[in-house]
Structure formats: C-alpha cells, structure tokens
Design an enzyme around this catalytic site. Sequence first.
Site, short mmCIF file in Angstrom:
data_model
loop_
_atom_site.label_atom_id
_atom_site.label_comp_id
_atom_site.label_asym_id
_atom_site.label_seq_id
_atom_site.Cartn_x
_atom_site.Cartn_y
_atom_site.Cartn_z
N CYS A 94 -32.64 26.48 1.43
CA CYS A 94 -33.02 26.39 2.85
C CYS A 94 -34.12 25.37 3.15
O CYS A 94 -33.85 24.18 3.11
CB CYS A 94 -33.36 27.78 3.37
N ARG A 128 -31.25 30.07 16.34
CA ARG A 128 -31.24 30.13 14.87
C ARG A 128 -29.84 30.50 14.39
O ARG A 128 -29.09 31.21 15.06
CB ARG A 128 -32.25 31.17 14.37
N HIS A 194 -29.67 32.37 1.06
CA HIS A 194 -30.67 33.23 0.44
C HIS A 194 -29.91 34.48 -0.02
O HIS A 194 -28.70 34.49 -0.10
CB HIS A 194 -31.71 33.69 1.48
N1 GLN Z 1 -37.88 26.21 8.57
C1 GLN Z 1 -36.53 25.96 8.29
C2 GLN Z 1 -35.56 26.31 9.40
O1 GLN Z 1 -35.79 27.23 10.18
C3 GLN Z 1 -36.16 26.68 7.00
C4 GLN Z 1 -36.13 28.18 7.10
C5 GLN Z 1 -35.79 28.84 5.79
O2 GLN Z 1 -36.14 28.34 4.72
N2 GLN Z 1 -35.16 30.02 5.88
O3 GLN Z 1 -34.53 25.65 9.51
#
Ligand code: GLN
Length: 247
Positions: A94, A128, A194
């Site tokens: 990520c 998101r 993840h």
């Molecule tokens: N900050 C990054 C995003 O929101 C990565 C987030 C993460 O590692 N889960 O895209």
Amino acid sequence: MREIKVYHLYPGHLNLYGDRGNMLALCRRAEWHGINLKIIPVEPGNKINFSDCDLLFMGGGQDSDQKLVAEDLKGRSRDMKKAVEEGMVVFAVCGSYQLLGHYYTTGQGVKINGLEVIDLYTKAGQGRLIGNAVIECSLWDPPHTLVGFENHAGKTFLGPDLQPLGQVLSGFGNNGIDKTEGAVYKNVIGTYLHGALLPKNPRLTDCLLQNALTYKNQDDTLQELDDSLEQQAHSAAIKLAGLHRSK
Ligand code: GLN
C-alpha cells in the site's frame, strides 16, 4: 544452514491492517523450511546497507507516516534502485508500494516524491477504496488467487511496461478502473493488499523466500508443507467475496 537477511523498514511507522503479520508468516515458514531468517528492523535515521539485504519488507502507512518515511529514504533511492536491479527482493504494501513509484499526491494536494524504483504514479481520488479483495495473480502458471484487504485513497497507474501483480476478481485494486492490482518488476512485488497478506497466501510467502535464496545463490528448494489451515483461510476469503473458486 541457509540464511535470509530481511530488512524490515520502519515497523514503527508502516504497519496497517495487520501488515506485521507478514513478518510473522515469513518467519514461521522460513523455520518450517529450515531457513534461518535474520530480521533487521530499520527506523528513521538508521543506516541501511542495501547490499547486505536479501529481502526488504515495507508495510502500509498513513499519509503522514508516508511523508516521514519518504524524507528518510530520499538520499538512499540510488542505492536501493541498484540493489533492485541486481535482484534484491522487495515486498511493499500500500503506502510503501506507492512510494516505490514516481510520486503520490494526497487528497490535500501534497505531492510526496517517490523513490523512482518502479514506473508508476499515484493520486488520491475522492473517496477511499475499501474492502476485501481477490485477485488472479500472474506469478504462477496456471495463475493462482491471492486474497487480502485494501483501504486506500490513492489510485495507482502503471507505466506501459510494468506488469501488474494480477487482475482484480473482486475489489478495486490499483485504481478501481483498469482491473489491475499491484505491480511486479524483477524481484519487486508491490501490492495494495493488507490482511495480513502472507498468512492467507502461503504460495506468495514461499515465492518471496525462494527469490531471496536464489538472489543470494543458495539452494532454493522448498519442501511441501501442510497448508490446510492456510488454505481454509484463503477459501473463506474467496467465499466472502462471493467467488466460489480457489486455485
Ligand atoms: N496513504 C495511502 C492512501 O490512502 C496509503 C494507505 C495505506 O497504506 N493503507 O492511499
């Protein structure tokens, strides 16, 4: 005894949604395969000797941690890129995956420069991209599914010659548009997944171990392990995603 040196970058800053579990899975499977895994945690300001590293692991991070880590790595990207070109194994999740590319622009418009290790860029979208994900991973022939959990604002776009890690069967992947997920370049694997990812995807864990052994010219034969528990977790994730197949 065979040995793999793992540099775990910034465990105090990059660890979201169980990412540390990847290290636990890596350790346990290495032990089962009769490999001594030496883990070297690296925090901001610590020295990193990339030529000593067989496998580099970086987890996910909030934008603020990503910024901090990017600052710390800024002067080291040439050494890292050199090791990557020579075959160092990198597994980045990520936020760290985004960091391997050219840049990441946050939702607030802040541009965080990347390490330029692989050809991709990332821009935060409006909402998101969250949920369980299943991909058909092209590391093996025939392909094999990988299951994980994603939560990112960033939408990543790969350069024309960069191969994705797989195709999205369920979830969003790199950008929610082109059905690609993650990226593979030499022995670098970047992914949005993840979960932690490795406990539920033992094939990938073994692939990382095997690549690290090959990189350091060690015997890369791995014995077959009883993966029935891991397979159950894998299949449950596939079922949850409404897909009824597991290869
Ligand atoms: N900050 C990054 C995003 O929101 C990565 C987030 C993460 O590692 N889960 O895209």
